[in-house]
Motif scaffolding. Structure first.
Motif, PDB file in Angstrom:
ATOM      1  N   TYR A 145       0.849  -1.206   0.000  1.00 16.98           N
ATOM      2  CA  TYR A 145       0.000   0.000   0.000  1.00 16.98           C
ATOM      3  C   TYR A 145       0.875   1.243   0.000  1.00 16.98           C
ATOM      4  O   TYR A 145       1.857   1.333   0.750  1.00 16.98           O
ATOM      5  N   ASP A 146       0.518   2.221  -0.835  1.00 14.08           N
ATOM      6  CA  ASP A 146       1.301   3.461  -0.873  1.00 14.08           C
ATOM      7  C   ASP A 146       0.385   4.675  -1.061  1.00 14.08           C
ATOM      8  O   ASP A 146       0.761   5.644  -1.704  1.00 14.08           O
ATOM      9  N   GLY A 147      -0.801   4.593  -0.451  1.00 13.28           N
ATOM     10  CA  GLY A 147      -1.773   5.672  -0.616  1.00 13.28           C
ATOM     11  C   GLY A 147      -1.867   6.582   0.592  1.00 13.28           C
ATOM     12  O   GLY A 147      -0.919   6.710   1.384  1.00 13.28           O
ATOM     13  N   ILE A 148      -3.013   7.238   0.724  1.00 11.96           N
ATOM     14  CA  ILE A 148      -3.262   8.175   1.823  1.00 11.96           C
ATOM     15  C   ILE A 148      -3.206   7.425   3.150  1.00 11.96           C
ATOM     16  O   ILE A 148      -3.786   6.349   3.304  1.00 11.96           O
ATOM     17  N   THR A 149      -2.507   7.996   4.100  1.00 10.93           N
ATOM     18  CA  THR A 149      -2.440   7.426   5.447  1.00 10.93           C
ATOM     19  C   THR A 149      -2.889   8.498   6.428  1.00 10.93           C
ATOM     20  O   THR A 149      -2.302   9.590   6.469  1.00 10.93           O
ATOM     21  N   GLY A 150      -3.919   8.157   7.210  1.00  9.50           N
ATOM     22  CA  GLY A 150      -4.460   9.163   8.117  1.00  9.50           C
ATOM     23  C   GLY A 150      -5.044  10.304   7.307  1.00  9.50           C
ATOM     24  O   GLY A 150      -5.925  10.117   6.472  1.00  9.50           O
ATOM     25  N   ASP A 151      -4.506  11.493   7.514  1.00 17.33           N
ATOM     26  CA  ASP A 151      -4.972  12.670   6.771  1.00 17.33           C
ATOM     27  C   ASP A 151      -3.827  13.269   5.965  1.00 17.33           C
ATOM     28  O   ASP A 151      -3.742  14.482   5.786  1.00 17.33           O
ATOM     29  N   ALA A 152      -2.950  12.375   5.460  1.00 13.15           N
ATOM     30  CA  ALA A 152      -1.771  12.867   4.751  1.00 13.15           C
ATOM     31  C   ALA A 152      -1.579  12.124   3.431  1.00 13.15           C
ATOM     32  O   ALA A 152      -1.781  10.913   3.330  1.00 13.15           O
ATOM     33  N   GLU A 192       4.367  10.387   0.706  1.00 13.69           N
ATOM     34  CA  GLU A 192       5.558  11.208   0.458  1.00 13.69           C
ATOM     35  C   GLU A 192       5.931  11.227  -1.020  1.00 13.69           C
ATOM     36  O   GLU A 192       6.340  12.261  -1.553  1.00 13.69           O
ATOM     37  N   TRP A 193       5.826  10.079  -1.709  1.00 10.79           N
ATOM     38  CA  TRP A 193       6.223  10.043  -3.124  1.00 10.79           C
ATOM     39  C   TRP A 193       5.394  11.008  -3.966  1.00 10.79           C
ATOM     40  O   TRP A 193       5.898  11.580  -4.936  1.00 10.79           O
ATOM     41  N   LEU A 194       4.102  11.187  -3.570  1.00 12.87           N
ATOM     42  CA  LEU A 194       3.243  12.101  -4.314  1.00 12.87           C
ATOM     43  C   LEU A 194       3.583  13.553  -3.979  1.00 12.87           C
ATOM     44  O   LEU A 194       3.700  14.401  -4.878  1.00 12.87           O
ATOM     45  N   LEU A 195       3.784  13.820  -2.701  1.00 13.82           N
ATOM     46  CA  LEU A 195       4.104  15.190  -2.290  1.00 13.82           C
ATOM     47  C   LEU A 195       5.429  15.662  -2.874  1.00 13.82           C
ATOM     48  O   LEU A 195       5.585  16.840  -3.229  1.00 13.82           O
ATOM     49  N   ASN A 196       6.385  14.730  -2.986  1.00 11.84           N
ATOM     50  CA  ASN A 196       7.732  15.102  -3.435  1.00 11.84           C
ATOM     51  C   ASN A 196       8.000  14.771  -4.902  1.00 11.84           C
ATOM     52  O   ASN A 196       9.140  14.858  -5.360  1.00 11.84           O
ATOM     53  N   ASN A 197       6.936  14.350  -5.609  1.00 14.81           N
ATOM     54  CA  ASN A 197       7.047  14.037  -7.037  1.00 14.81           C
ATOM     55  C   ASN A 197       8.134  12.996  -7.302  1.00 14.81           C
ATOM     56  O   ASN A 197       8.974  13.125  -8.203  1.00 14.81           O
ATOM     57  N   GLN A 198       8.118  11.927  -6.493  1.00 14.25           N
ATOM     58  CA  GLN A 198       9.111  10.858  -6.610  1.00 14.25           C
ATOM     59  C   GLN A 198       8.505   9.650  -7.309  1.00 14.25           C
ATOM     60  O   GLN A 198       7.282   9.489  -7.324  1.00 14.25           O
ATOM     61  N   PRO A 199       9.322   8.750  -7.854  1.00 19.19           N
ATOM     62  CA  PRO A 199       8.784   7.526  -8.473  1.00 19.19           C
ATOM     63  C   PRO A 199       8.126   6.641  -7.415  1.00 19.19           C
ATOM     64  O   PRO A 199       8.574   6.579  -6.265  1.00 19.19           O
ATOM     65  N   ARG A 200       7.084   5.929  -7.815  1.00 21.51           N
ATOM     66  CA  ARG A 200       6.441   4.974  -6.912  1.00 21.51           C
ATOM     67  C   ARG A 200       7.272   3.694  -6.859  1.00 21.51           C
ATOM     68  O   ARG A 200       7.785   3.239  -7.883  1.00 21.51           O
ATOM     69  N   LYS A 201       7.342   3.113  -5.701  1.00 22.63           N
ATOM     70  CA  LYS A 201       8.116   1.884  -5.545  1.00 22.63           C
ATOM     71  C   LYS A 201       7.222   0.665  -5.305  1.00 22.63           C
ATOM     72  O   LYS A 201       7.723  -0.458  -5.258  1.00 22.63           O
ATOM     73  N   SER A 202       5.944   0.876  -5.169  1.00 21.27           N
ATOM     74  CA  SER A 202       5.056  -0.235  -4.805  1.00 21.27           C
ATOM     75  C   SER A 202       4.763  -1.165  -5.972  1.00 21.27           C
ATOM     76  O   SER A 202       4.384  -2.314  -5.778  1.00 21.27           O
TER      77      SER A 202
END
Length: 996
Positions: free
Chosen positions: A943-950, A953-963
């Motif tokens: 899982y690499d989606g929304i956690t809690g209310d955040a 990090e990969w989306l916020l920092n425009n990084q490649p997804r690793k999942s």
């Protein structure tokens, strides 16, 4: 002069005939490609500050391209981290202005809710004094023997209907702090203190949603308490101590001998807040009884928006056109600063000494107290209608806008009364199997429109929750959509088109939490949806012509709250129940005041007319309403119903009850209900009554068959009937009739159908492709047209009768299929590698993707293209069709590189005659399935989606997804073990030759 007089009617007749001819000809021409005004719409939702000009334009251009012509703009906060654009900030206003201007450019109509969130009219600018209020009380019991000072505690607020979960700390503080004293009353302590049943509801402290199944349609029910066994408070014994309360809460009063109850009454906020509003828009709901409070709200919200956009022209195409009051979820209100004065003015007596009834005490008697509560609710309803709904409507008109209202659910008024204020009465229905049953609101909105002559009847369409999970698509919605059309809806506003503020590579993308059918540009099948929208648009175009035919008119009881629910015997089926052969509408008492009668019909200024007025099985009625009903009967109306026994109100009591008896004696002849159904002439009309009307099954109304038997004995046959399961609705004008019919089964049917129209030769107009053709095989008998109808699974059609119609002898009739050529060779299939599919595979047989062991196909969601070459060597003059068999879930067909069409429902066929060539041909079939399979496949990965209310990090920092996941969404609705859905072209695919 005489020759001229004889020529005028003929000339006028010819003029009318030419108008009719021109009108039908125009409708036939516009049916193929109707004006954008007839297109469906969407709820366009924004999620608490997540918005940008770029994605707004992308959304709107996608709507335009796909056939969406209107939208409702709402911003909420449902399950997504907050964005950077604060609601109603300068940046927000600029973005709204951008969206509104883009909508003008594209010709898309915009409707705007009158407050933040999806319901209500409020915000943080609304303070306690201008909020929705309750009259609450505290009480103490004192004795003349007590020598201590009397301390009266401040009354506590009622618990908010939706709880305090949505309260932010400063809001909760303000809710608790707002309080204003209203009155102090004292009275001798009664010997027994029984309370009125369900006082929180009957005194308008709360009104649960009717769709929740926890409240009755009609609030007023006789109390189980017996006046003879009750020790009530006498009005004369009540002492008004208002003004004797010191600022420290002590009462400056010495009680006379005996025990006394002292009640302190005060004004409190009802706890209703804007919901589910963006955080900067959370606040109290404005007072619905007070135009000053409403004006302050409108200025604080709509005023800022209207000042930011370009001026609105009356006839502008696109842009802001309408204001909207969505489903009422604000709770009930029973007080405002001027309530006592308004009540006295409207009801003719001072309510002060009845204030103890608010908390369930009995003043005078049980029946007297219940009459007061009826007057309380009636006054509240009038204030909501006048000070809120009508005031918003006037505000809208001042800005060249109209007003739409969804008048249902927690609404503390009569639904039909509130909806009748709207320029556009609106309904809501949920996707069957995916949420609540609010289909009653469809019956209500269409009834309002029919009676009042409102052309447009939209519905918040196919709303869903939790378990929907991208499962719905045009084909699965066909049957329910046709039900809505037959029920009187003529504009779908799909809930929901979620603004896709995330990058286009992240799909399915943003959602409104788990809510709504997903109707946006991130859908797998969105590139094919225009074909379905064309179908809907054609249907909506014809269903907005003329006026609806209905024979029965059901009068609702006076009073509020009230939900109009027709007798169950008048409906076939359950959640999407269809009308029987005599259609009906409901009407509220205030609407009936506009009616006249003549030629044995009840008529309205709108042109609507009805054969029978059906009274509710109800014991009360005001003299004013009964007098109106009596006048209609004297003018020639037929009314079925037993007489009322008394007035529901204390107004002019007890003379009001004597007036009821006087009118009953006049109209019905006596008070004793006859054992058999009895017809009594009164003036030019007839009143029909008797004990058979009392019906346990249908509770509020006589049984449908009992009522319609009266029509049959008059010789009026059903408007539509069939020996198969076909639903219908009927629109009419003076010169034509249009019937919409729809097969309610998943099977192909041949039906003998009867239509109550002989206005000319019938034609079949097909809303799937816009083609029209003459119907040759029909018979006329007893003012009925008998037609043999063939319909495929869930297929629909329009049957149009007009004297202007002519049999087209050039049209050839398809007699039979005479040959089939299976396309059962090898298929080459191309999947999209971006979504995990193989670029190219070869299939010797058509297979369900979800059954294939290759993960890239098994879990594939999106569009794949099937290719095959075949030889056509037929020498006969034939019609050549392609039949796709079974498709999951939509398909676009090309032959030799040319687009033939898109298929989304039965019959899964397209005409190839103009495109096929002798020799070798190449067929391409693009097939779109649904999102669940890819979402389930991705649940096998980390899982690499929304956690809690955040956000991750990969989306916020425009990084490649690793999942390794292909999809991204803001609402998780599947797990790794969820069942996969059938997908792909399942066939069998065949070329069909038809002799013409």
């Amino acid at each position: 002069m005489k020759p001229r007089l004889s020529l005028i009617p003929l000339a006028f007749f010819l003029f009318l005939a030419s108008l009719s001819s021109a009108q039908v000809k125009k409708m036939k021409s516009e049916f193929l490609t109707p004006n954008d005004l007839y297109k469906p719409g969407v709820y366009w939702y924004f999620m608490d500050g997540n918005m940008s000009a770029e994605t707004m334009t992308k959304d709107l251009e996608s709507m335009k391209k796909s056939g969406i012509g209107n939208l409702i703009f709402l911003e909420v906060n449902v399950g997504i981290p907050r964005g950077k654009v604060d609601f109603l900030s300068e940046q927000w206003l600029q973005l709204f202005a951008h969206a509104e201007q883009e909508a003008r450019r594209l010709g898309i109509e915009v409707t705007l809710g009158i407050g933040p969130g999806w319901t209500g009219s409020g915000g943080p600018w609304v303070k306690g004094k201008q909020s929705m209020k309750h009259l609450v009380s505290s009480e103490v019991i004192v004795s003349s023997l007590d020598k201590k000072k009397i301390l009266l505690p401040i009354p506590k607020p009622k618990a908010p209907f939706f709880g305090e979960g949505g309260f932010i700390p400063e809001f909760r503080k303000e809710w608790l702090e707002y309080y204003e004293d209203v009155a102090i009353l004292a009275f001798p302590l009664p010997k027994s203190e029984e309370k009125i049943n369900n006082i929180d509801e009957v005194a308008l402290y709360q009104r649960a949603p009717y769709s929740s199944g926890t409240v009755t349609a009609n609030l007023q029910a006789p109390s189980k308490l017996n006046d003879k066994s009750i020790s009530a408070i006498t009005k004369k014994s009540i002492i008004d101590l208002t003004g004797k309360l010191n600022t420290d809460g002590y009462l400056n009063w010495n009680p006379p001998a005996g025990k006394w109850k002292i009640m302190r009454f005060g004004s409190r906020n009802n706890g209703a807040i804007t919901r589910p509003a963006p955080l900067p828009g959370i606040g109290f709901e404005s007072d619905k009884f007070d135009t000053t409070a409403l004006n302050n709200h409108l200025d604080a919200y709509l005023g800022k928006i209207l000042n930011k956009i370009n001026p609105i022209e009356k006839n502008q195409i696109g842009g802001l056109k309408r204001l909207h009051m969505d489903s009422w979820e604000m709770g009930a209100q029973n007080w405002t600063g001027t309530f006592r004065q308004e009540f006295t003015k409207r009801r003719g007596y001072d309510p002060l000494r009845y204030y103890p009834v608010y908390s369930g005490n009995i003043v005078g008697s049980v029946s007297e107290s219940e009459r007061f509560l009826w007057d309380l609710r009636q006054t509240s309803q009038e204030l909501v209608l006048e000070k809120h709904a009508q005031h918003v409507k006037a505000y809208a008109k001042k800005h060249n806008l109209t007003l739409s209202i969804e008048p249902y659910d927690m609404n503390p008024t009569s639904d039909l009364e509130l909806g009748s204020v709207a320029d556009v009465p609106m309904a809501e229905f949920w996707s069957k199997g995916f949420g609540f049953n609010s289909t009653y609101s469809v019956i209500e909105a269409t009834s309002i429109a029919h009676v009042m002559g409102r052309t447009l009847v939209p519905a918040e369409a196919f709303t869903a929750q939790d378990n929907e999970g991208w499962k719905q698509y045009p084909g699965s919605m066909k049957n329910q959509g046709d039900w809505a059309f037959a029920a009187g809806i003529n504009r779908f506003v799909y809930h929901t088109f979620q603004n896709q503020f995330l990058p286009d590579t992240l799909k399915p993308g943003a959602t409104m939490g788990p809510y709504g059918v997903h109707w946006d540009r991130s859908q797998t099948w969105w590139p094919m949806v225009d074909s379905y929208h064309n179908y809907v648009t054609r249907c909506q175009y014809l269903l907005q012509q003329g006026r609806t035919v209905a024979d029965l008119l059901y009068l609702t009881p006076e009073g509020s709250p009230h939900v109009f629910v027709p007798p169950s015997s008048a409906i076939l089926g359950d959640t999407i129940g269809d009308r029987k052969g005599y259609n009906f509408d409901g009407i509220a008492p205030q609407q009936l005041l506009a009616a006249t009668a003549g030629q044995k019909k009840i008529r309205f200024p709108s042109g609507a007319s009805y054969e029978i007025l059906v009274l509710p099985i109800y014991e009360t009625m005001t003299p004013e309403l009964l007098e109106k009903i009596g006048n209609l009967i004297r003018q020639g109306a037929t009314v079925i119903g037993n007489p009322p026994l008394r007035s529901p109100s204390l107004t002019n009591y007890p003379q009001c009850d004597e007036k009821i008896k006087e009118l009953v004696k006049k109209i019905w002849g006596n008070f004793s209900v006859p054992a058999t159904l009895t017809h009594r002439r009164y003036g030019l009309g007839t009143v029909i009554w008797g004990k058979p009307i009392l019906n346990a099954q249908d509770k509020l109304y006589p049984n449908y068959n009992l009522t319609t038997n009266i029509l049959r004995t008059r010789g009026l046959q059903e408007d539509f009937s069939s020996d198969s399961k076909i639903r219908y609705t009927h629109r009419t004008s003076n010169e034509w009739d249009i019937y919409f019919i729809s097969n309610t089964t998943p099977d192909r049917i041949t039906a003998n159908a009867k239509f109550r129209s002989v206005k000319g030769i019938p034609e079949l107009w097909n809303p799937i492709d816009g083609k029209t053709k003459s119907i040759r095989n029909y018979k006329l008998a007893n003012n009925i047209s008998n037609i043999l109808i063939n319909l495929d699974a869930y297929e629909s059609a329009f049957i149009v009768f007009s004297k202007d119609n002519r049999v087209d002898t050039s049209q050839k009739t398809v007699s039979r299929d005479f040959a089939m050529q299976p396309l059962d060779g090898r298929w080459v299939v191309n999947f999209d590698e971006k979504w995990g599919g193989p670029n190219q595979v070869k299939m010797d047989t058509l297979s369900d993707w979800s059954k294939i062991t290759i993960d890239g196909i098994k879990y594939y969601s999106g569009i794949a293209t099937y290719h095959q070459k075949f030889v056509f060597n037929h020498n006969h003059s034939v019609r050549v069709m392609i039949d796709l068999g079974e498709v999951r879930n939509m398909a676009k067909v090309r032959l030799n590189g040319k687009l033939i069409g898109t298929l989304w429902t039965a019959p899964w066929q397209l005409d190839l005659s103009e495109f096929i060539k002798k020799g070798q041909n190449e067929i391409e079939i693009e097939v779109a399935n649904l999102w669940p399979n890819r979402l389930i496949g991705d649940e096998q990965k980390p899982y690499d989606g929304i956690t809690g209310d955040a956000w991750p990090e990969w989306l916020l920092n425009n990084q490649p997804r690793k999942s390794g996941r292909y999809t991204f969404t803001t609402s998780k609705q599947y797990n790794r073990d969820s069942p996969l859905l059938p997908s792909g072209l399942l066939g069998p695919v065949k070329i069909v030759y038809q002799i013409e």
